[in-house]
Structures are given as structure tokens and as C-alpha cells.
Design an enzyme around this catalytic site. Structure first.
Site, short mmCIF file in Angstrom:
data_model
loop_
_atom_site.label_atom_id
_atom_site.label_comp_id
_atom_site.label_asym_id
_atom_site.label_seq_id
_atom_site.Cartn_x
_atom_site.Cartn_y
_atom_site.Cartn_z
N HIS A 191 18.45 -20.92 8.38
CA HIS A 191 18.11 -20.05 9.50
C HIS A 191 18.90 -18.64 9.04
CE1 HIS A 191 16.05 -22.67 12.43
NE2 HIS A 191 16.64 -23.43 11.60
N CYS A 219 16.51 -23.99 17.30
CA CYS A 219 16.88 -25.28 17.70
C CYS A 219 17.35 -25.07 19.15
CB CYS A 219 17.72 -25.88 16.93
SG CYS A 219 17.88 -27.74 17.46
N ARG A 255 6.25 -25.60 13.95
CA ARG A 255 7.24 -26.71 14.43
C ARG A 255 8.65 -25.94 14.63
NH1 ARG A 255 12.42 -28.30 13.62
NH2 ARG A 255 11.87 -28.28 11.48
N ASP A 256 9.33 -25.38 13.74
CA ASP A 256 10.66 -24.96 14.24
C ASP A 256 10.49 -23.52 14.70
OD1 ASP A 256 13.23 -24.21 14.00
OD2 ASP A 256 13.90 -25.18 11.89
N HIS A 309 16.65 -25.29 3.92
CA HIS A 309 16.26 -24.60 5.09
C HIS A 309 17.31 -23.78 5.74
CE1 HIS A 309 13.99 -25.83 9.10
NE2 HIS A 309 15.35 -25.68 9.66
P1 HMG Z 1 16.54 -40.78 24.10
O1 HMG Z 1 16.47 -40.27 25.44
O2 HMG Z 1 18.14 -41.21 23.63
O3 HMG Z 1 15.79 -41.79 23.72
O4 HMG Z 1 16.39 -39.87 23.10
P2 HMG Z 1 15.49 -43.39 24.17
O5 HMG Z 1 15.15 -44.14 22.92
O6 HMG Z 1 16.70 -43.81 25.01
O7 HMG Z 1 14.16 -43.28 25.02
C1 HMG Z 1 14.04 -42.50 26.10
C2 HMG Z 1 12.75 -42.41 26.77
O8 HMG Z 1 11.89 -41.63 26.00
C3 HMG Z 1 12.01 -43.68 27.00
O9 HMG Z 1 10.99 -43.46 27.97
C4 HMG Z 1 11.15 -43.64 25.50
O10 HMG Z 1 9.97 -44.64 25.59
C5 HMG Z 1 10.85 -42.07 25.41
P3 HMG Z 1 11.16 -44.19 29.45
O11 HMG Z 1 11.42 -45.58 29.22
O12 HMG Z 1 12.50 -43.36 30.00
O13 HMG Z 1 10.12 -43.66 30.21
N1 HMG Z 1 10.78 -41.95 23.99
C6 HMG Z 1 9.55 -41.29 23.33
N2 HMG Z 1 8.63 -40.90 23.91
C7 HMG Z 1 7.87 -40.14 22.97
N3 HMG Z 1 7.94 -39.93 21.77
C8 HMG Z 1 9.05 -40.42 21.32
C9 HMG Z 1 10.02 -41.32 22.09
N4 HMG Z 1 11.22 -41.63 21.85
C10 HMG Z 1 11.77 -42.05 23.01
N5 HMG Z 1 9.23 -40.55 20.02
C11 HMG Z 1 15.57 -39.16 20.63
C12 HMG Z 1 16.51 -39.93 21.58
C13 HMG Z 1 16.04 -39.14 19.42
C14 HMG Z 1 14.26 -39.41 21.32
C15 HMG Z 1 15.72 -37.74 21.27
O14 HMG Z 1 17.21 -37.47 21.37
C16 HMG Z 1 15.07 -36.54 20.66
O15 HMG Z 1 13.69 -36.73 20.59
N6 HMG Z 1 15.60 -35.69 20.01
C17 HMG Z 1 15.04 -34.73 19.24
C18 HMG Z 1 15.47 -33.30 19.63
C19 HMG Z 1 14.57 -32.06 18.75
O16 HMG Z 1 13.35 -32.23 18.41
N7 HMG Z 1 15.28 -31.22 18.15
C20 HMG Z 1 14.80 -30.27 17.61
C21 HMG Z 1 14.37 -30.64 16.25
S1 HMG Z 1 15.79 -30.74 14.96
C22 HMG Z 1 16.05 -29.14 14.20
O17 HMG Z 1 15.31 -28.22 14.73
C23 HMG Z 1 16.74 -28.98 12.99
C24 HMG Z 1 15.77 -28.72 11.73
O18 HMG Z 1 15.04 -27.64 11.89
C25 HMG Z 1 16.97 -28.61 10.56
C26 HMG Z 1 17.69 -27.26 10.67
O19 HMG Z 1 17.47 -26.34 11.26
O20 HMG Z 1 19.00 -27.89 10.52
C27 HMG Z 1 14.91 -29.95 11.50
MG MG Z 2 15.53 -25.50 11.69
#
Ligand code: HMG
Ligand code: MG
Length: 312
Positions: free
Chosen positions: A222, A253, A26-27, A220
Site C-alpha cells: 500500500h 482495508c 477486490r482491494d 503487496h
Molecule cells: P465471525 O463473525 O467471527 O464469523 O467472522 P462466524 O464464523 O462467527 O460467523 C458469523 C456469521 O457469519 C454466521 O452467520 C456465519 O454463517 C456467517 P449467522 O449464523 O450469524 O447468521 N459467515 C459467513 N457468511 C458468508 N460468507 C462467509 C461466512 N463466514 C461466516 N464466508 C470472519 C469471521 C473471518 C468471517 C470475518 O472476520 C471476516 O469475514 N473477515 C474478513 C474481513 C475482510 O474481508 N477484510 C479485508 C480483506 S483483508 C485485506 O484487505 C488485506 C490484504 O489486502 C493484504 C494487505 O493489504 O495486507 C489481503
Molecule cells: Mg491490501
């Protein structure tokens, strides 16, 4: 020639065992420039499990346009079949839509992911901290009602590339509010790798004072500034028993450019083996896995231990 190092020299005050929470699929892969084919991801997971890791975070159920690298979450779970389900195969879920997708695939372990800072909440979740807590509340409730296990990540716990230092009280506040939703585990994230051991110690202390003890927490780190292992060992010394790592040291990220690779699982295993702390993984098998993955990605693994053992 078989490997005889590191020598095992236990230290007082260390645990007998820790759990490695592997985040490589994943990450590790979410930030890769090219999209890794699903069958290669599935093979990566199989190799990690064969190397003795028991907890492997598989993917994220986020919109494809947000993280194209993980746009094949359903396909990956289909390809993995039985080994892709169960408590020890968590997936990231940001919202109810993501939860529906995960539950439809038989997922029983999820991770939500909040931010200690406003700027990263906006960049990563398109919401304020407050709005993201509102987004997570029904996800956690429904997941728990469905019998799932829930982890709460909190990012930017040690510093934020836009906001700078992040006050400990601010971090504790977000962690407490997420744990109050009923989550089973907190993962304290140093997304951009700026933390140092003293900071880890005092943050864990402050969390403990707020009722979130080390037995509920994971760390966690990095490795941007080379501190991930020192920070992780500090946390283990303070009672944390679940530590996140990514085989080969892959990771980052897409919404925080200064985030580089995670603590490499091999670097962690070298340190744990040296201390005689059990973890269940086979270092040589991990190194072979990273060497294979590096061929798939077309670049060497960042891990120092992989370089030393594979190159030697
Ligand atoms: P948004 O654009 O504000 O979402 O994103 P929305 O609710 O307005 O929906 C927009 C569109 O996306 C819609 O479709 C939804 O149906 C669809 P449309 O009507 O335009 O055709 N949609 C989805 N489709 C599939 N699966 C879903 C989903 N949700 C909405 N789940 C949202 C908001 C939270 C979804 C977005 O900002 C997002 O996905 N962010 C995640 C980014 C990410 O994955 N970042 C990396 C992970 S975090 C990380 O790495 C840190 C960590 O490792 C810890 C650390 O290191 O600190 C964990
Ligand atoms: Mg991370």
C-alpha cells in the site's frame, strides 16, 4: 499525439518479465464508501482484462456484514460468466463457509488472508493468529483437494498501526506456518504502507533463509507513505516475479483505517516500461479504465501516472 515516454533504459540484474497481480476489483473497491453496482464492477474487470492484465483478483467471499462493498460476490461471478473463472481469477476466502460459496460458483483459485500481528488478526478476522491458522487449515486442504490454486496473504508484515514495528521473526513465523499448509504462493502485505526498501530486502532474505524463496513470493504494497513503488522494485531486484497492484491506486482495508490505496498499476507499469520489463498490460488502456472508474466513483484516481497522462 501518441505517447513516446517513458524511454526504455534497461538496468542489469532485472528480469525480462514480471506478472502483475491486479487487486483493483477486490482491494480497490472493498474500502469504498458507496457500494459500486455489480454491473460496474463487471465492466471494470472486463476493461482490466482488455487492457492486457491476465491475473485479476475479483472479490471476497466474506459475510456481507463484514464487507458490504463485496456483498455481491455470487452476482459478480454470475455476471462475468466464463471470464470470471480459472486460475487467474482468484477470490478471497476466509473460512470453509467462504470456500463452499466460492466452489459452488466454479472458482479454482483462492486466497486466504492471515495477519502477522495479534491485534489485526482480532480486528480483521475476529480471531487470534493461532485461531485464524486453525480456521485456514481445512480451507487450504479442501481447496487443494478440489484442485484449486491457493495464495496466502500475510498482512502487517512491515508495521502495525496498533502494535508498531513488527519483528521480522514474527512475520517469518506466520508466513512459514501458512505456507506449511501447502499454499502455492505467499503475498507479503504492507497493509499500512510503512515499509522501506531495506526492510523489504531483509525480510525477503529472512524468508529465503526459512525456505520461502522469492519464486514463491509476491509483494503487496500500500502506498500510504509513497514507498510502494520503491519497495516493489526492490523486491523485483531480489527475485520476486509476482507483484500486486491496483489500477488507479484504489484500495485500503476497512479494518485498518491507516491503510490507503495500493501501489497503482499505472505507476508500476510506467517503471516497468522504462526498464523494458515485460508485463503484458497497455498503459494507455489502464489510464482510460481508471479515468472511467473515477467517474463512477465520483473522485479522481490517486495514481500519479493517471493524473499526468489523463490530465495532460
Ligand atoms: P465471525 O463473525 O467471527 O464469523 O467472522 P462466524 O464464523 O462467527 O460467523 C458469523 C456469521 O457469519 C454466521 O452467520 C456465519 O454463517 C456467517 P449467522 O449464523 O450469524 O447468521 N459467515 C459467513 N457468511 C458468508 N460468507 C462467509 C461466512 N463466514 C461466516 N464466508 C470472519 C469471521 C473471518 C468471517 C470475518 O472476520 C471476516 O469475514 N473477515 C474478513 C474481513 C475482510 O474481508 N477484510 C479485508 C480483506 S483483508 C485485506 O484487505 C488485506 C490484504 O489486502 C493484504 C494487505 O493489504 O495486507 C489481503
Ligand atoms: Mg491490501
Amino acid at each position: 499525439m501518441s505517447r513516446t515516454l517513458p524511454m526504455t533504459e534497461p538496468l542489469p540484474g532485472q528480469p525480462d518479465r514480471v506478472t502483475i497481480y491486479e487487486v483493483g476489483p477486490r482491494d480497490g473497491l472493498q474500502n469504498e464508501k458507496s457500494v459500486v453496482p455489480t454491473h460496474v464492477k463487471a465492466e471494470f474487470v472486463r476493461r482490466l482484462l482488455a487492457a492486457g492484465l491476465d491475473t485479476v483478483e475479483l472479490t471476497s467471499f466474506v459475510p456481507q456484514k463484514w464487507v458490504p462493498q463485496l456483498g455481491d460476490a455470487e452476482e459478480l461471478l454470475d455476471e462475468l460468466g466464463e471470464i470470471g473463472t480459472g486460475r487467474q481469477r482468484p477470490v478471497l476466502v476466509p473460512n470453509e463457509r467462504g470456500l463452499d460459496r466460492a466452489l459452488q460458483r466454479g472458482v479454482t483459485s483462492i486466497a486466504i488472508f492471515g495477519s502477522a500481528t495479534e491485534t489485526f488478526a482480532r480486528k480483521n478476522l475476529n480471531r487470534s493468529v493461532e485461531e485464524s491458522l486453525q480456521m485456514f487449515a481445512p480451507v487450504v486442504k479442501r481447496a487443494l483437494d478440489a484442485g484449486a490454486w491457493v495464495r496466502a496473504y500475510v498482512s502487517m508484515c512491515f508495521g502495525d498501526p496498533w502494535e508498531g514495528p513488527v519483528p521480522v521473526e514474527q512475520v517469518v513465523d506466520v508466513c512459514s506456518r501458512l505456507m506449511d499448509l501447502g499454499c502455492d504462493q505467499l503475498s507479503i502485505g504492507d497493509t499500512i504502507g510503512v515499509g522501506t526498501p531495506g526492510h523489504v530486502h531483509w525480510l525477503l532474505d529472512a524468508l529465503d533463509d526459512a525456505g520461502i524463496g522469492p519464486e514463491q513470493s509476491a509483494v503487496h504494497f500500500h502506498d500510504t507513505y509513497g514507498q510502494a513503488l520503491a519497495n516493489t522494485m526492490t523486491a523485483i531486484g531480489r527475485g520476486v516475479r509476482v507483484v500486486d497492484a491496483s489500477t488507479g491506486g484504489l484500495g485500503g482495508c476497512p479494518y485498518a483505517k491507516s491503510a490507503t490505496g495500493n501501489l497503482a498499476t499505472e505507476d508500476l507499469v510506467w517503471a516497468l516500461d522504462g526498464l523494458g520489463i515485460e508485463h503484458g498490460a497497455d498503459l494507455d488502456a489502464l489510464v482510460r479504465t481508471s479515468t472511467w472508474m473515477a467517474e463512477q466513483l465520483g473522485r479522481p484516481a490517486p495514481s500519479r501516472v493517471v493524473r499526468a497522462l489523463a490530465g495532460g
